[in-house]
Design a protein around this motif. Structure first.
Motif, PDB file in Angstrom:
ATOM      1  N   THR A   1      -9.169  15.988  -7.809  1.00  0.00           N
ATOM      2  CA  THR A   1      -9.363  14.802  -7.628  1.00  0.00           C
ATOM      3  C   THR A   1      -8.495  13.601  -8.016  1.00  0.00           C
ATOM      4  O   THR A   1      -7.920  12.567  -7.344  1.00  0.00           O
ATOM      5  N   ILE A   2      -8.208  13.608  -9.385  1.00  0.00           N
ATOM      6  CA  ILE A   2      -7.674  12.531 -10.112  1.00  0.00           C
ATOM      7  C   ILE A   2      -6.104  12.651  -9.781  1.00  0.00           C
ATOM      8  O   ILE A   2      -5.516  11.827  -9.296  1.00  0.00           O
ATOM      9  N   GLU A   3      -5.599  13.959  -9.652  1.00  0.00           N
ATOM     10  CA  GLU A   3      -4.358  14.190  -9.241  1.00  0.00           C
ATOM     11  C   GLU A   3      -4.095  13.405  -7.977  1.00  0.00           C
ATOM     12  O   GLU A   3      -2.813  13.054  -7.575  1.00  0.00           O
ATOM     13  N   ARG A   6      -5.596  11.493  -6.024  1.00  0.00           N
ATOM     14  CA  ARG A   6      -5.819  10.260  -5.683  1.00  0.00           C
ATOM     15  C   ARG A   6      -4.535   9.657  -6.350  1.00  0.00           C
ATOM     16  O   ARG A   6      -3.838   8.625  -5.595  1.00  0.00           O
ATOM     17  N   CYS A   7      -3.904   9.699  -7.545  1.00  0.00           N
ATOM     18  CA  CYS A   7      -2.620   9.305  -7.912  1.00  0.00           C
ATOM     19  C   CYS A   7      -1.411   9.485  -7.049  1.00  0.00           C
ATOM     20  O   CYS A   7      -0.613   8.553  -6.830  1.00  0.00           O
ATOM     21  N   GLU A  39     -10.567   8.833   0.937  1.00  0.00           N
ATOM     22  CA  GLU A  39      -9.791   8.535  -0.364  1.00  0.00           C
ATOM     23  C   GLU A  39      -9.023   7.231  -0.011  1.00  0.00           C
ATOM     24  O   GLU A  39      -8.626   6.325  -0.543  1.00  0.00           O
ATOM     25  N   GLU A  90      -5.858   1.355 -10.171  1.00  0.00           N
ATOM     26  CA  GLU A  90      -6.822   2.235 -11.004  1.00  0.00           C
ATOM     27  C   GLU A  90      -6.519   3.647 -10.631  1.00  0.00           C
ATOM     28  O   GLU A  90      -6.322   4.328 -11.734  1.00  0.00           O
ATOM     29  N   ALA A  91      -6.058   4.134  -9.517  1.00  0.00           N
ATOM     30  CA  ALA A  91      -5.791   5.590  -9.184  1.00  0.00           C
ATOM     31  C   ALA A  91      -4.518   5.949  -9.970  1.00  0.00           C
ATOM     32  O   ALA A  91      -4.220   6.967 -10.675  1.00  0.00           O
ATOM     33  N   ASP A  97      -5.372   6.216 -13.598  1.00  0.00           N
ATOM     34  CA  ASP A  97      -6.196   7.503 -14.047  1.00  0.00           C
ATOM     35  C   ASP A  97      -5.199   8.604 -13.967  1.00  0.00           C
ATOM     36  O   ASP A  97      -5.671   9.718 -14.870  1.00  0.00           O
ATOM     37  N   GLY A  98      -4.098   8.774 -12.952  1.00  0.00           N
ATOM     38  CA  GLY A  98      -3.444   9.863 -12.985  1.00  0.00           C
ATOM     39  C   GLY A  98      -2.129   9.761 -13.923  1.00  0.00           C
ATOM     40  O   GLY A  98      -1.361  10.796 -14.001  1.00  0.00           O
ATOM     41  N   PRO A 107      -3.377  14.408 -15.737  1.00  0.00           N
ATOM     42  CA  PRO A 107      -4.085  15.534 -14.755  1.00  0.00           C
ATOM     43  C   PRO A 107      -3.234  16.104 -13.718  1.00  0.00           C
ATOM     44  O   PRO A 107      -2.039  15.600 -13.406  1.00  0.00           O
ATOM     45  N   ASP A 126      -7.054  18.974 -19.742  1.00  0.00           N
ATOM     46  CA  ASP A 126      -8.214  18.239 -20.443  1.00  0.00           C
ATOM     47  C   ASP A 126      -8.805  19.338 -21.495  1.00  0.00           C
ATOM     48  O   ASP A 126      -9.923  18.936 -22.024  1.00  0.00           O
TER      49      ASP A 126
END
Length: 302
Positions: free
Chosen positions: A55-57, A59-60, A91, A123-124, A127-128, A142, A148
């Motif tokens: 998800t994080i990857e 969205r980035c 998304e 933000e995305a 985060d990535g 990510p 992690d």
């Protein structure tokens, strides 16, 4: 618009979307590809991407693709339904996009254009991005394998790995966890960290600050290394999100080819993976060194 290039991220199924033959490749898993995060804003006419399942990857990557598009530029994103595809439309809508969604061959396809505002994607992107993880004490990002946490297989190998010496390599080096430990030995003259993921190579440059280390963005299965005294590895066993038991076996054969006679391979793997036979085929002596928590470690001498 017509003078700007098209972008491509990954290898989407050709029967689901049109793939321009001259598109710029941006996947970090394809050595030599460009970095989407570094692509200038508004520099692409269109981009087609096979979205990552994390998800994080994901969205980035979507955010970076939108930023790289020129005004009015088209984005086509797709993914298997059970690997992020079912979330694509929502998304992109959260980024302010108007989305046309469709489904074919167990994939979800989302088509949209660069939105009027880009501040929503900030933000995305953050985060990535690469970050220093205080708990790990390492730089990470990510999308990288075990980004992690310390993988349990690597942790087990670190428990039993003796001080090594000479020239060596870390196949599938990830964040550089194994390499960092290997280089604690003053008898190691040089160590090549090899990984298919550009992001792994970039963060490991920060994590392994040692003049004896060199970094190779490449597929370890084809990397041209030979005459090595040792190889350490926690080989991958997934390809395109599916378990691939042959992958690790190819890593074993490549390690054997890269080692000099008498050279040593230290390998960790999930207990269920069938690596004993290829190890005994490729090496003169194979010794189990640990078996705990669903993982195993072998030392093999060529």
């Amino acid at each position: 618009m017509t003078s700007l290039p098209h972008g491509l991220y990954g290898v989407p199924p050709a029967d689901l979307v049109d793939l321009p033959p001259d598109a710029l490749q941006f996947s970090p898993l394809m050595p030599g590809a460009a970095d989407l995060a570094a692509q200038p804003e508004a520099s692409l006419a269109a981009i087609t991407l096979l979205a990552p399942h994390g998800t994080i990857e994901r969205r980035c990557v979507l955010a970076a693709a939108l930023r790289a598009l020129a005004p009015g530029g088209a984005l086509t994103a797709l993914a298997p339904k059970d690997k992020g595809g079912s979330r694509l439309a929502k998304e992109l809508e959260a980024f302010g996009c108007d989305v046309a969604a469709s489904a074919r061959s167990h994939h979800r396809i989302a088509e949209t254009a660069r939105p009027a505002r880009l501040d929503i994607i900030a933000e995305a992107l953050a985060d990535g991005a690469p970050r220093f993880d205080e708990a790990l004490g390492l730089w990470t990002q990510p999308g990288i394998f075990s980004w992690d946490r310390i993988d349990p297989g690597s942790a087990l190998l670190l428990q039993v790995l003796p001080p090594l010496a000479g020239r060596g390599a870390d196949f599938g080096s990830g964040l550089g966890v194994l390499a960092h430990a290997v280089l604690r030995s003053s008898k190691v003259s040089d160590l090549t960290l090899v990984d298919l993921d550009r992001r792994s190579i970039e963060v490991s440059r920060r994590n392994v600050a040692d003049s004896r280390a060199r970094f190779l963005w490449a597929d370890a299965r084809t990397a041209e290394l030979d005459g090595l005294d040792f190889v350490v590895m926690n080989p991958p066993f997934h390809a395109a999100g599916l378990e691939d038991r042959v992958l690790g076996q190819v890593f074993i054969r490549r390690a054997a080819a890269a080692l000099r006679r008498g050279g040593r391979l230290w390998i960790t793997a999930n207990r269920h993976l069938p690596y004993e036979a290829p190890l005994r085929e490729a090496f003169a002596r194979v010794e189990p060194r640990a078996d705990e928590g669903g993982y195993k470690v072998y030392e093999a001498v060529k």
